[in-house]
Design an enzyme around this catalytic site. Structure first.
Site, PDB file in Angstrom:
ATOM      1  N   ARG A 162       5.557 -12.673   7.908  1.00 32.34           N
ATOM      2  CA  ARG A 162       5.478 -11.243   8.117  1.00 32.34           C
ATOM      3  C   ARG A 162       6.831 -10.554   8.239  1.00 32.34           C
ATOM      4  O   ARG A 162       7.093  -9.564   7.551  1.00 32.34           O
ATOM      5  CB  ARG A 162       4.650 -10.958   9.378  1.00 32.34           C
ATOM      6  CG  ARG A 162       4.363  -9.490   9.611  1.00 32.34           C
ATOM      7  CD  ARG A 162       3.577  -9.271  10.890  1.00 32.34           C
ATOM      8  NE  ARG A 162       2.330 -10.022  10.919  1.00 32.34           N
ATOM      9  CZ  ARG A 162       1.475 -10.001  11.930  1.00 32.34           C
ATOM     10  NH1 ARG A 162       1.753  -9.278  13.011  1.00 32.34           N
ATOM     11  NH2 ARG A 162       0.366 -10.708  11.900  1.00 32.34           N
TER      12      ARG A 162
ATOM     13  N   HIS B 297      -3.630  -9.290   1.206  1.00 37.71           N
ATOM     14  CA  HIS B 297      -3.026  -8.969   2.506  1.00 37.71           C
ATOM     15  C   HIS B 297      -4.095  -8.496   3.489  1.00 37.71           C
ATOM     16  O   HIS B 297      -4.392  -7.298   3.567  1.00 37.71           O
ATOM     17  CB  HIS B 297      -1.956  -7.888   2.311  1.00 37.71           C
ATOM     18  CG  HIS B 297      -0.960  -7.810   3.425  1.00 37.71           C
ATOM     19  ND1 HIS B 297      -0.015  -8.775   3.660  1.00 37.71           N
ATOM     20  CD2 HIS B 297      -0.758  -6.865   4.382  1.00 37.71           C
ATOM     21  CE1 HIS B 297       0.735  -8.441   4.691  1.00 37.71           C
ATOM     22  NE2 HIS B 297       0.298  -7.276   5.156  1.00 37.71           N
TER      23      HIS B 297
ATOM     24  N   TYR C  67      -3.894  11.154  -1.752  1.00 42.51           N
ATOM     25  CA  TYR C  67      -3.267  12.243  -2.493  1.00 42.51           C
ATOM     26  C   TYR C  67      -2.094  11.777  -3.360  1.00 42.51           C
ATOM     27  O   TYR C  67      -1.769  12.410  -4.358  1.00 42.51           O
ATOM     28  CB  TYR C  67      -2.751  13.317  -1.522  1.00 42.51           C
ATOM     29  CG  TYR C  67      -3.832  13.944  -0.679  1.00 42.51           C
ATOM     30  CD1 TYR C  67      -4.898  14.637  -1.255  1.00 42.51           C
ATOM     31  CD2 TYR C  67      -3.786  13.847   0.713  1.00 42.51           C
ATOM     32  CE1 TYR C  67      -5.880  15.208  -0.468  1.00 42.51           C
ATOM     33  CE2 TYR C  67      -4.768  14.418   1.502  1.00 42.51           C
ATOM     34  CZ  TYR C  67      -5.820  15.097   0.906  1.00 42.51           C
ATOM     35  OH  TYR C  67      -6.786  15.661   1.671  1.00 42.51           O
TER      36      TYR C  67
END
Length: 864
Positions: free
Chosen positions: A32, A78, A122
Site C-alpha cells: 500500500r 483493488h 462528472y
C-alpha cells in the site's frame, strides 16, 4: 475430551501480537504505502494505469468517465474504497502535483488552492501518451510477471515495464508503519543524461551524477537554496531541501495616486497551498507580526500565478520579503527520504543506487522482451518452414490430402511422410488455395529469410550485454526527444538560511551610553539637521548625577565592540540594542553585556565587516598606543575577550579602526595634537595580549582627550617633520586667524576640534605635519579667554559633506552639517557650534554614517 477442547491451541500472547503486527506492517509497507523502485508506482497507481490500458483508454482514444475507471479498478484489482482510488487517479492528472502527469484529465481536477476535484461521475480521463510509451509499452511482451488478483479471477502485473525511472521523474510520498518515504520529482531530460552517463561509465559516484542531475525539479517551479542539502539527499538518502517561491519587487503605477512598491509572487514551493498562504500572510499582518504590508490580492489567471503584496510607503521591500520567507510558506523545506521497495524490501537509496536498480530492472525487461520476440519469431519461422516443405512437394501433399479419409488421417500421414510437426501439419491443412500461387510462395520465402535475420539479431542481443545497454540508451534518448522539457526549478548556489540581519533594515542609528551604564539606540532621523549655534533637542532623560559617556553613530547591521577600562572587549549587533525614544533613559548595559560592577566601558567601535587588511588602534589613558589586526576580534566569546594588556594604574580609553597606510592624530585636553603614520615602522602589529608603545610626550598637567584616523589618500600629500619641531604660536590677526590661509583647502578633509564650552572649528589637515611617534605634537587650538575651564572634548577627521551629532552632559543633542562650521587655523579659537545651558558642556561628538542606498541595502540583506 470434547471436540471444542481439541480445537483450542495454547499460544503465547506476546509472540502472537508481535507476529500479527509484523505481518500487518509488512502488508502495509509492500501492498500500500511504499513505491517499487523499478517502476516507481504504488499498487493503487499501477492498478489504475493497467485498468485504463485494459479498457483501451489511450491518448488517441476518447475520454471515459472516471467513475468507469474507478469501478473497473475496484471490481478487478483493488478491493478498497472508491475515494482512495479516485484521489490517486486525480493526483496523477494534476500538473502541479506531477512533473510529468500520467493521466490526462477532462474537467475539474482540483487546483493549487487546494480546491477539491469534481465528483468522479462528472470528470473524464484517459492515459497520457507519456504513460503509454514509458510505462505500458511492452506489457504484453512477457516483460514482467503477473499474479492473481484478490479473488483469483484476474491476472495483474506485479510491476510495469517502465522505460524511465518513474520514481525519480514524478517522485512519491507515503507513510507506512514505522517508516515513510518522500522522494522529490526530477527533470526527465536530466535523468536520461544521468542514466546514459552511468551506462557509459558504471563507476560514477553520486557526486559525479550530480553534474548531470543537479537536483529536484518541482512542477510548480520555484527555487532551491544551496546544494549541500541536495548532496545529502543523493549521497545518504536523507536531506532537507530548502524551497523558495519566486518573488520580485516591482513599482505599481496607479492613476491618480502615488506609485507604490509591491512584491509580486509568481511561483510557489512544491505542494504549497496558495489560498492558505494568502490567508497566513493576512493573519500575520493583522497580528502585527508582519510589518510594511498594506494590501494583498490574488491576480492569478489562466496565464499563470500572480500574488500582489502591496507595501506601505515607508517599508523596505527587501526586509518585508525576507520576513515573508521567514514566517510564511513562501520558503519551505522538502524533507527528502529516499525510501523504496527493492526486491520486496524497503531500502534507503542513494542517487546512484536508484539508477542502478532501475538499470538492472531495465536489462531484465529487455532480456525478457527479446526472448519473447525470439520465441515468436522462431515459432513463425517454424510454421513457414513447414509451408515451404509443402510447396516444395506440392503435388504429393495434395494427393495425400485427397486420398485421406479425414483430416486427422491426413495430418498423421503428413507428419510421417514429410517429417513435420503437429503445428506445421495443421498450418498446411489450413492453408488457403491462393497461397499456392507462385507470388505467395515467393512471399513466404522472403518472410522466412527475414525471420532468419531477425532471429540471428535477437540471439546476438541475448548473447551480448552491450547490445542490451545500447537498446536501453536508444529508448531513453527517444523518450527524452519526445517528452523532455526545460528545468522549472532554479538551484541557487551557496544559499543559506536567513540571518537575523536579513529581517532588519540596515538603517542609520545613534547609540548613547551614559556614565552610569545606561544604553539605548535611536534612529538618526529622530534628529533633523539644525543650524549652527542653536540649542538642539533633548536626546535622553538622565539622572541628575549622570552624564553622557559614549556617543556614536552606526548602522543597524554593524557589530558594536565595547572596550572596557581593563582592556576587555565585548560584542553585540547594533539591532540587539533596545530602541529608545528621545526622552527615555535606556536600559542598563549589564543586561546586554556580562560586565563586572567595577568595570566601565571606555570606548565603543562599530564594525561593518571583519576584513584582513584593517586594524584596531588602541590608546590608553597613560599614552600607550597599539595596533592589532581586526580579524583577531572576529569571534568574541560571550564573556568577552582580552584586547590589550595594561600597566598598573593604566586603563584603555580610545579605540579606532584604521589601515596600515593611514595615519593617526591624537589630541590632548590642553589643545595639543600629534600626527604620525600607522605603518609597520611606526606601529608594528601586535597580538591581543600586549601593552603597546608610547604615543605622545605630554606636559605634566595635560591628559589625552581624543584620537582619530586620517585616510592614506591624505597622508600621501603630507611631508615629515623633525620630532623636535613644535609650533608654539603663530601670528594672529584681529579676526582670530593666523597668517596662514586657513581656508586654502576647500575640499577637506579637515580636523574638527570641539571644546567643552561649545566652540569648534575645522582645521585643514595640511596644517598638521607628520611627526614621529612619542613627540610633543603641535598646537591644535586656542581657547576663548572668557572660558577659564574650557578644554578640548573632541578631535575628529571630517569631510565637506559629513553631518555631525553633538551631545551635552545633560543629553541635549544637535545634528548639523560639518560645512556649517567655519574652517580656521590651528591657533584660532573657533566659533560657537552649540548654544549651551548654564552649567552644561559638550560631552561627545560623532559623525553620522552615510545612508545605505536601496541597492546596497538589498544586496546586504540577501548576501547571506
Amino acid at each position: 475430551m470434547t471436540i471444542a477442547e481439541e480445537r483450542i491451541v495454547p499460544t503465547d500472547l506476546g509472540n502472537e501480537m508481535s507476529r500479527s503486527y509484523l505481518e500487518y506492517a509488512m502488508s502495509v509497507i509492500v501492498g500500500r504505502a511504499l513505491p517499487d523502485a523499478r517502476d516507481g508506482l504504488k499498487p493503487v497507481h499501477r492498478r489504475i494505469l493497467y485498468a485504463m490500458h485494459e479498457l483501451g483508454l489511450y491518448h488517441d482514444r476518447p475520454f471515459r468517465k472516471c467513475a468507469r475507471v474507478v469501478g473497473e479498478v475496484l471490481g478487478k484489482y483493488h478491493p478498497h474504497g472508491d475515494t482512495a482510488v479516485y484521489d490517486a487517479l486525480v493526483r496523477m492528472a494534476q500538473p502541479f502535483s506531477m512533473r510529468s502527469p500520467l493521466i490526462e484529465g477532462h474537467g475539474n481536477f482540483g487546483s493549487v488552492d487546494n480546491d477539491p476535484p469534481a465528483a468522479m461521475r462528472y470528470t473524464e480521463s484517459r492515459l497520457q501518451r507519456f504513460s503509454s510509451l514509458s510505462l505500458l509499452q511492452d506489457i504484453d511482451s512477457d516483460t514482467v510477471d503477473f499474479a492473481d488478483n484478490f479473488d483469483g479471477s484476474q491476472q495483474e502485473p506485479i510491476v510495469l515495464p517502465a522505460r524511465i525511472p518513474q520514481l525519480l521523474v514524478n517522485g512519491s510520498s507515503g507513510i507506512a508503519v514505522g517508516m515513510a518515504t518522500n522522494i522529490p520529482p526530477h527533470n526527465l531530460g536530466e535523468l536520461v543524461d544521468g542514466l546514459v552517463a552511468l551506462i557509459e561509465s558504471p563507476d560514477l559516484t553520486d557526486q559525479d551524477l550530480m553534474e548531470y542531475i543537479p537536483g529536484p525539479d518541482f512542477p510548480t517551479g520555484g527555487q532551491i537554496l544551496g546544494t549541500s542539502s541536495i548532496r545529502d539527499a543523493y549521497t545518504s538518502g536523507r536531506g532537507s531541501v530548502t524551497m523558495r517561491g519566486v518573488a520580485n519587487i516591482e513599482t505599481l503605477e496607479r492613476r491618480g495616486a502615488p506609485d507604490r512598491e509591491a512584491i509580486i509572487v509568481t511561483e510557489l514551493p512544491y505542494q504549497t497551498n496558495k489560498a492558505a498562504l494568502i490567508e497566513k500572510i493576512a493573519d500575520l499582518v493583522n497580528d502585527k507580526k508582519l510589518e510594511g504590508i498594506s494590501d494583498i490580492r490574488d491576480e492569478s489567471d489562466r496565464d499563470g500565478m500572480r500574488i500582489v503584496i502591496e507595501l506601505k510607503r515607508d517599508a523596505y521591500p527587501r526586509v518585508v520579503l525576507n520576513n515573508l520567507y521567514k514566517q510564511t510558506p513562501i520558503q519551505n523545506n522538502f524533507g527528502a527520504n529516499m525510501l523504496a521497495l527493492v526486491d520486496g524490501e524497503p531500502q534507503l537509496l542513494t542517487l546512484s543506487r536508484f539508477l542502478n536498480v532501475f538499470l538492472d530492472f531495465r536489462i531484465e525487461t529487455i532480456t525478457r522482451r527479446t526472448r519473447y520476440e525470439l520465441r515468436k519469431a522462431q515459432e513463425r519461422d517454424h510454421l513457414l518452414q513447414g509451408l515451404l516443405i509443402a510447396l516444395e512437394h506440392l503435388d504429393g501433399v495434395i494427393r495425400l490430402i485427397r486420398q485421406s479419409p479425414d483430416s486427422a488421417s491426413a495430418k498423421t500421414q503428413l507428419i510421417q511422410d514429410y517429417n513435420l510437426s503437429d503445428y506445421q501439419a495443421d498450418a498446411i491443412l489450413q492453408m488457403q488455395l491462393r497461397r499456392l500461387t507462385a507470388l505467395e510462395a515467393d512471399k513466404i520465402q522472403q518472410e522466412h529469410e527475414a525471420l532468419q535475420e531477425t532471429i540471428a539479431d535477437l540471439e546476438d542481443i541475448l548473447a551480448r550485454r552491450e547490445r542490451i545497454l545500447d537498446i536501453i540508451k536508444a529508448e531513453l534518448l527517444e523518450l527524452k526527444e519526445i517528452f523532455a522539457t526545460p528545468r522549472r526549478t532554479e538551484i541557487l548556489r551557496d544559499e543559506g538560511d536567513l540571518d537575523d540581519t536579513d529581517l532588519i533594515a540596515n538603517e542609520q542609528a545613534l547609540i548613547l551610553v551614559t556614565e552610569q551604564g545606561y544604553i539605548k539606540r535611536m534612529p538618526v532621523n529622530t534628529f533633523e539637521a539644525q543650524n549652527r549655534a542653536t540649542r538642539g533637542k533633548s536626546g535622553t532623560k538622565m539622572k541628575e548625577d549622570d552624564g553622557i559617556a559614549h556617543f556614536l553613530t552606526c548602522c543597524d547591521h554593524d557589530h558594536i565592540l565595547f572596550f572596557s577600562d581593563r582592556g576587555v572587549v565585548y560584542s553585540v549587533k547594533a539591532y540587539q540594542i533596545p530602541t529608545g525614544s528621545r526622552t527615555s533613559r535606556g536600559v542598563p548595559i549589564v543586561q546586554l553585556l556580562p560586565i563586572p560592577r567595577d568595570e566601565k566601558i571606555t570606548s565603543v567601535v562599530p564594525i561593518s565587516e571583519f576584513s584582513d587588511d584593517e586594524y584596531l588602534i588602541m590608546l590608553t589613558q597613560g599614552g600607550n598606543v597599539k595596533k592589532t589586526a581586526l580579524s583577531a576580534f572576529a569571534n568574541i566569546r560571550a564573556n568577552g575577550l582580552i584586547a590589550i594588556s595594561l600597566s598598573e594604574g593604566d586603563e584603555l580609553r580610545w579605540v579606532r579602526l584604521a589601515r596600515a597606510e593611514d595615519s593617526i592624530i591624537i589630541g590632548s585636553r590642553s589643545g595639543m595634537a600629534i600626527h604620525f603614520k600607522a605603518d609597520h615602522e611606526q606601529l608594528r602589529p601586535l597580538g591581543r595580549a600586549t601593552r603597546g608603545v608610547k604615543s605622545m610626550n605630554l606636559r605634566d598637567d595635560d591628559t589625552l582627550i581624543s584620537m582619530d584616523v586620517l585616510p592614506s589618500s591624505v597622508v600621501e600629500t603630507l611631508g615629515d617633520t623633525d620630532e623636535s619641531e613644535v609650533d608654539e604660536a603663530a601670528e594672529i590677526d584681529d579676526n582670530g586667524n593666523d597668517s596662514d590661509e586657513a581656508t586654502s583647502n576647500g575640499e577637506g578633509p579637515w580636523v574638527l576640534i570641539v571644546t567643552t564650552g561649545g566652540y569648534g572649528k575645522r582645521v585643514p589637515v595640511s596644517q598638521f605635519r607628520l611627526q614621529r611617534r612619542a613627540g610633543k605634537g603641535t598646537i591644535a587650538t586656542k581657547f576663548k579667554s572668557h572660558l577659564k575651564e574650557d578644554s578640548v572634548v573632541g578631535l575628529i577627521v571630517v569631510n565637506e559633506d559629513d553631518e555631525l551629532m553633538m551631545v551635552t552632559m545633560r543629553g541635549i543633542i544637535i545634528r548639523q552639517a560639518a560645512s556649517a562650521i567655519t574652517p580656521q587655523s590651528r591657533s584660532a579659537t573657533g566659533i560657537r557650534v552649540q548654544r549651551l545651558d548654564k552649567d552644561d558642556a559638550i560631552a561627545a561628538v560623532a559623525i553620522v554614517p552615510p545612508a545605505a542606498e536601496d541597492t546596497e541595502l538589498d544586496e546586504g540583506l540577501s548576501e547571506e
